[in-house]
Scaffold this active site. Sequence first.
Site, short mmCIF file in Angstrom:
data_model
loop_
_atom_site.label_atom_id
_atom_site.label_comp_id
_atom_site.label_asym_id
_atom_site.label_seq_id
_atom_site.Cartn_x
_atom_site.Cartn_y
_atom_site.Cartn_z
N TYR A 40 -12.70 6.89 1.40
CA TYR A 40 -13.96 6.39 0.83
C TYR A 40 -14.70 7.67 0.54
O TYR A 40 -15.59 7.36 -0.30
CB TYR A 40 -14.83 5.27 1.54
CG TYR A 40 -14.09 4.07 1.45
CD1 TYR A 40 -12.98 3.62 2.19
CD2 TYR A 40 -15.08 3.10 0.73
CE1 TYR A 40 -12.59 2.52 2.06
CE2 TYR A 40 -14.48 1.71 0.65
CZ TYR A 40 -13.17 1.35 1.40
OH TYR A 40 -12.62 0.09 1.10
N LYS A 93 -3.85 4.44 13.60
CA LYS A 93 -2.33 4.33 13.21
C LYS A 93 -2.32 5.78 13.66
O LYS A 93 -1.96 6.66 12.95
CB LYS A 93 -2.11 4.25 11.65
CG LYS A 93 -0.60 4.19 11.18
CD LYS A 93 -0.30 3.04 11.43
CE LYS A 93 1.26 3.00 11.14
NZ LYS A 93 1.97 1.90 11.62
N ASP A 125 -1.21 -2.31 11.99
CA ASP A 125 -0.38 -3.28 11.50
C ASP A 125 -0.14 -4.37 12.73
O ASP A 125 -0.07 -5.47 12.46
CB ASP A 125 1.17 -2.51 11.02
CG ASP A 125 1.47 -1.59 12.04
OD1 ASP A 125 0.95 -1.25 12.97
OD2 ASP A 125 2.47 -1.07 11.84
N ASP A 176 -11.94 -2.10 5.89
CA ASP A 176 -11.89 -2.77 4.85
C ASP A 176 -10.82 -3.97 4.90
O ASP A 176 -11.11 -5.08 4.46
CB ASP A 176 -11.84 -1.99 3.78
CG ASP A 176 -11.78 -2.51 2.23
OD1 ASP A 176 -12.61 -3.53 2.09
OD2 ASP A 176 -10.84 -2.53 1.63
N ASP A 206 -11.01 -8.58 5.69
CA ASP A 206 -10.72 -9.57 4.74
C ASP A 206 -9.87 -10.46 5.27
O ASP A 206 -9.95 -11.49 5.29
CB ASP A 206 -9.86 -9.05 3.57
CG ASP A 206 -10.72 -8.89 2.28
OD1 ASP A 206 -12.18 -8.58 2.65
OD2 ASP A 206 -10.38 -8.88 1.24
C1 IPM Z 1 -16.31 -4.32 1.01
C2 IPM Z 1 -15.86 -4.11 -0.51
C3 IPM Z 1 -16.16 -2.98 -0.91
C4 IPM Z 1 -15.52 -1.72 0.21
C5 IPM Z 1 -15.69 -2.57 -2.34
C6 IPM Z 1 -16.30 -3.61 -3.47
C7 IPM Z 1 -15.92 -1.08 -2.63
O1 IPM Z 1 -14.35 -4.64 -0.49
O2 IPM Z 1 -17.36 -4.50 1.41
O3 IPM Z 1 -15.42 -4.57 1.84
O4 IPM Z 1 -14.25 -1.48 -0.18
O5 IPM Z 1 -16.06 -1.56 1.10
MN MN Z 2 -13.52 -5.21 1.50
#
Ligand code: IPM
Ligand code: MN
Length: 362
Positions: free
Chosen positions: A140, A193, A226, A250, A254
């Site tokens: 990032y 990793k 993983d 990140d 999710d």
């Molecule tokens: C999150 C989002 C952001 C990230 C994006 C929108 C830049 O996916 O907050 O997890 O990758 O950090």
């Molecule tokens: Mn994200």
Amino acid sequence: MSAPSSLRIAVIGGDGTGPEVAAEGVKVLKAVAALEGIVYELVDYDLGGDRYLRTGEILPPSVLEELRACDAIYLGAVGHPEVPPGVLERGLLLELRFQLDQYINLRPVQLYPGVETPLRDKGPADIDFVVVRENTEDLYAGAGGFLKKGTPDEVAVQTAIYTRKGCERCIRWAFEYTRRRNNPKRRLTLVAKTNVLTFGHDLWWRTFQEVAREYPDVQPDYQHVDACCMWMVKNPEYFDVIVTTNMFGDIITDLGGIIQGGLGVAAGANLNPDPGGTSMFEPMGGSAPKYKGQRAINPIAAINAMAMLLEHTGHPRAAARVVRAVKHVTGTKMRSQAAGKMGYMTDEVGDLVVQALEEGRD
Ligand code: IPM
Ligand code: MN
């Protein structure tokens, strides 16, 4: 953080459904502040895709300074279908995280009563862990470039940057947090990793081992990323706190978001834990442009982000009341957490949480 006498909260509704879900969080704040005697002031900021398309501005320096002076920032969502990908994400969201040095991204993964998870035989007691994601470095950092761009010989380089200072402050915060969370497991799992990223993740590994010695009451643990994805689905009850790098954080959050019932319930905090630091609180879901204005999106994630804001601005009791009210609503009222399938409209879910608070269902 100890509670300031009056909380000054910047509200950035942002793009798509962001303003709608943020409005529900603000509604819950109003209700819990009345119950708890919290004095606050809201300052609205018009930032995001619409402003960018209108004026070309993303985050003017004077606005950044105003935001820095607030006690907290409450964010709806960033991302606009008419703006090329990356412009707002980098220019607004990542810029705020970086400029305000919000080096911790804190993302709880907790299954609420009444919420469906794809892990059907698991219940709220099994899915309850927290991911501490480093929030300022790694891929990032935006380091890299093109060579021979646009030609058949094009080369693109995107460099992952890890610093001793950056990983140590995150790892140390995660050990402190694991101790404070005081779950019977008291386990901090480093997710990386090390078998492939033999430089950057070696730095993380060595730093983790060193800091771990200062916390003999916390069990240090390690998983490759993983394998971690597999265990999050197979045995989510194993986890207490995970600490990880920005990119992996990140991705695994999710996954965490879906096992706790979807992005309609998943919230996160971007913390600058240093004295005087300004932190930012947001639902994890994006701006969902196709649902904009339809009252269809689930505001529980945004309401949970408001609870995290209260927790981190010195109002843990108010935060706990909001969370209990939310659990009452998910457990007894809502049909589903998916947009458009909740059995209620966005604002009605906010009303239910306020009602639960006021009836003392918390
Ligand atoms: C999150 C989002 C952001 C990230 C994006 C929108 C830049 O996916 O907050 O997890 O990758 O950090
Ligand atoms: Mn994200």
